[in-house]
Design a protein around this motif. Structure first.
Motif, mmCIF file in Angstrom:
data_model
loop_
_atom_site.group_PDB
_atom_site.id
_atom_site.type_symbol
_atom_site.label_atom_id
_atom_site.label_comp_id
_atom_site.label_asym_id
_atom_site.label_seq_id
_atom_site.Cartn_x
_atom_site.Cartn_y
_atom_site.Cartn_z
ATOM 1 N N GLY A 22 15.492 -1.945 -3.237
ATOM 2 C CA GLY A 22 14.512 -2.936 -2.809
ATOM 3 C C GLY A 22 13.272 -2.335 -2.182
ATOM 4 O O GLY A 22 12.214 -2.959 -2.144
ATOM 5 N N GLY A 23 13.382 -1.103 -1.674
ATOM 6 C CA GLY A 23 12.259 -0.478 -0.982
ATOM 7 C C GLY A 23 11.067 -0.201 -1.869
ATOM 8 O O GLY A 23 9.923 -0.175 -1.395
ATOM 9 N N THR A 24 11.321 0.001 -3.162
ATOM 10 C CA THR A 24 10.232 0.303 -4.081
ATOM 11 C C THR A 24 9.207 -0.816 -4.125
ATOM 12 O O THR A 24 8.021 -0.581 -4.328
ATOM 13 C CB THR A 24 10.773 0.560 -5.504
ATOM 14 N N VAL A 25 9.645 -2.040 -3.936
ATOM 15 C CA VAL A 25 8.713 -3.169 -3.895
ATOM 16 C C VAL A 25 8.424 -3.616 -2.461
ATOM 17 O O VAL A 25 7.318 -4.049 -2.150
ATOM 18 C CB VAL A 25 9.239 -4.356 -4.737
ATOM 19 N N LEU A 26 9.416 -3.495 -1.559
ATOM 20 C CA LEU A 26 9.232 -3.990 -0.193
ATOM 21 C C LEU A 26 8.198 -3.182 0.584
ATOM 22 O O LEU A 26 7.358 -3.758 1.287
ATOM 23 C CB LEU A 26 10.571 -3.975 0.549
ATOM 24 N N VAL A 27 8.258 -1.854 0.489
ATOM 25 C CA VAL A 27 7.306 -1.028 1.245
ATOM 26 C C VAL A 27 5.852 -1.342 0.866
ATOM 27 O O VAL A 27 5.020 -1.559 1.760
ATOM 28 C CB VAL A 27 7.616 0.482 1.075
ATOM 29 N N PRO A 28 5.493 -1.389 -0.442
ATOM 30 C CA PRO A 28 4.110 -1.760 -0.785
ATOM 31 C C PRO A 28 3.707 -3.152 -0.273
ATOM 32 O O PRO A 28 2.576 -3.343 0.169
ATOM 33 C CB PRO A 28 4.112 -1.727 -2.324
ATOM 34 N N LYS A 38 5.394 3.988 8.543
ATOM 35 C CA LYS A 38 6.743 4.346 8.976
ATOM 36 C C LYS A 38 7.565 3.118 9.366
ATOM 37 O O LYS A 38 8.777 3.069 9.125
ATOM 38 C CB LYS A 38 6.668 5.347 10.129
ATOM 39 N N VAL A 39 6.913 2.107 9.930
ATOM 40 C CA VAL A 39 7.609 0.860 10.269
ATOM 41 C C VAL A 39 7.999 0.119 8.989
ATOM 42 O O VAL A 39 9.099 -0.436 8.881
ATOM 43 C CB VAL A 39 6.735 -0.036 11.165
ATOM 44 N N ALA A 40 7.100 0.133 7.986
ATOM 45 C CA ALA A 40 7.406 -0.496 6.695
ATOM 46 C C ALA A 40 8.624 0.170 6.057
ATOM 47 O O ALA A 40 9.500 -0.506 5.503
ATOM 48 C CB ALA A 40 6.197 -0.406 5.757
ATOM 49 N N ILE A 41 8.684 1.492 6.155
ATOM 50 C CA ILE A 41 9.833 2.231 5.622
ATOM 51 C C ILE A 41 11.103 1.855 6.377
ATOM 52 O O ILE A 41 12.165 1.630 5.785
ATOM 53 C CB ILE A 41 9.578 3.745 5.705
#
Length: 245
Positions: A22-28, A38-41
């Motif tokens: 999910g991080g591939t779309v959530l971080v952007p 870093k908080v987004a990660i």
């Protein structure tokens, strides 16, 4: 609140459908909403804990998850992920975004090269699997992605595992990497727990429908949709990195 609920549901669906953390779309998305890199990660890692555990439960229930496939990869991923928060703290936000962009670009490029599927699974040295898991776990959790982007082609290309079973195993790998990744990022102060819990809880609904939909469509259509997905991610991240430089 409503933005985070919507984001969580969408990310959960993509996680279940594509077998990603999910991080591939959530971080952007979080970067676009103004969150620090870093908080987004860190928030992404929280969401992955929810979606990977629930998604793996559903995959096990429908018979597409073979736990033995990912055991040694998972152990290596667990060890590598414990280092992720410290690694992320060491690098600047710009460097992390560049690494994330390279990671997403690799995922996109590999989709244009057909991975041959084989009828029989083959044995691979367990130490090799452990080392691969360690590398993927530390790198992926450092930038807030699950690691299945790398694990799935390894399972299909080297272990000759069916694509749908590989996707299920890839999501299960995220369980091994996201839990210690969460602890590591939390200790380094990268977690917004409120936002992470809202997105994580709402992602469960998306995961349910994503996995259900994955079982209904042809692999060829799934492949085309994930290409569109990664083109969008890479385009946005390229724009951000160019702006930062």
């Amino acid at each position: 609140m409503f933005e985070l609920l919507a984001v969580g549901t969408i990310v959960g669906f993509l996680s279940g459908f594509f077998g990603i953390g999910g991080g591939t779309v959530l971080v952007p998305i979080l970067l676009a909403l103004g969150y620090d890199t870093k908080v987004a990660i860190g928030i992404s890692v929280v969401q992955m804990v929810f979606s990977s555990i629930y998604g793996s439960y559903l995959n096990k229930k429908n018979g597409s998850l073979d736990l033995s496939i990912v055991l040694y990869l998972g152990i290596g991923g667990f060890i590598g992920a414990t280092l992720s928060g410290s690694l992320a703290a060491y690098f600047s936000n710009t460097t992390l975004e560049i690494v994330f962009l390279l990671f997403a670009t690799f995922a996109l490029i590999r989709l244009f090269f057909k991975i041959p599927e084989y009828k029989e699974q083959r044995e691979v040295n367990k130490i090799v699997l452990l080392i691969i898991g360690l590398f993927v776990g530390s790198l992926s959790m450092m930038i807030g992605v699950g690691g299945s982007i790398l694990i799935v082609p390894i399972l299909v290309g080297f272990l000759h595992i069916d694509l749908k079973r590989a996707i299920s195993a890839g999501l299960f790998f995220v369980v091994f990497s996201s839990v210690p990744g969460f602890i590591s990022h939390y200790l380094n102060g990268h977690i917004d727990m409120n936002a992470g819990l809202i997105i994580g809880m709402s992602s469960l609904l998306g995961v349910y429908y994503g996995i259900h939909f994955k079982q209904k469509i042809q692999t060829s259509l799934q492949r085309k949709l994930i290409v569109v997905f990664y083109v969008s991610v890479v385009s946005y991240l390229s724009y951000r990195v160019i702006s930062l430089i």
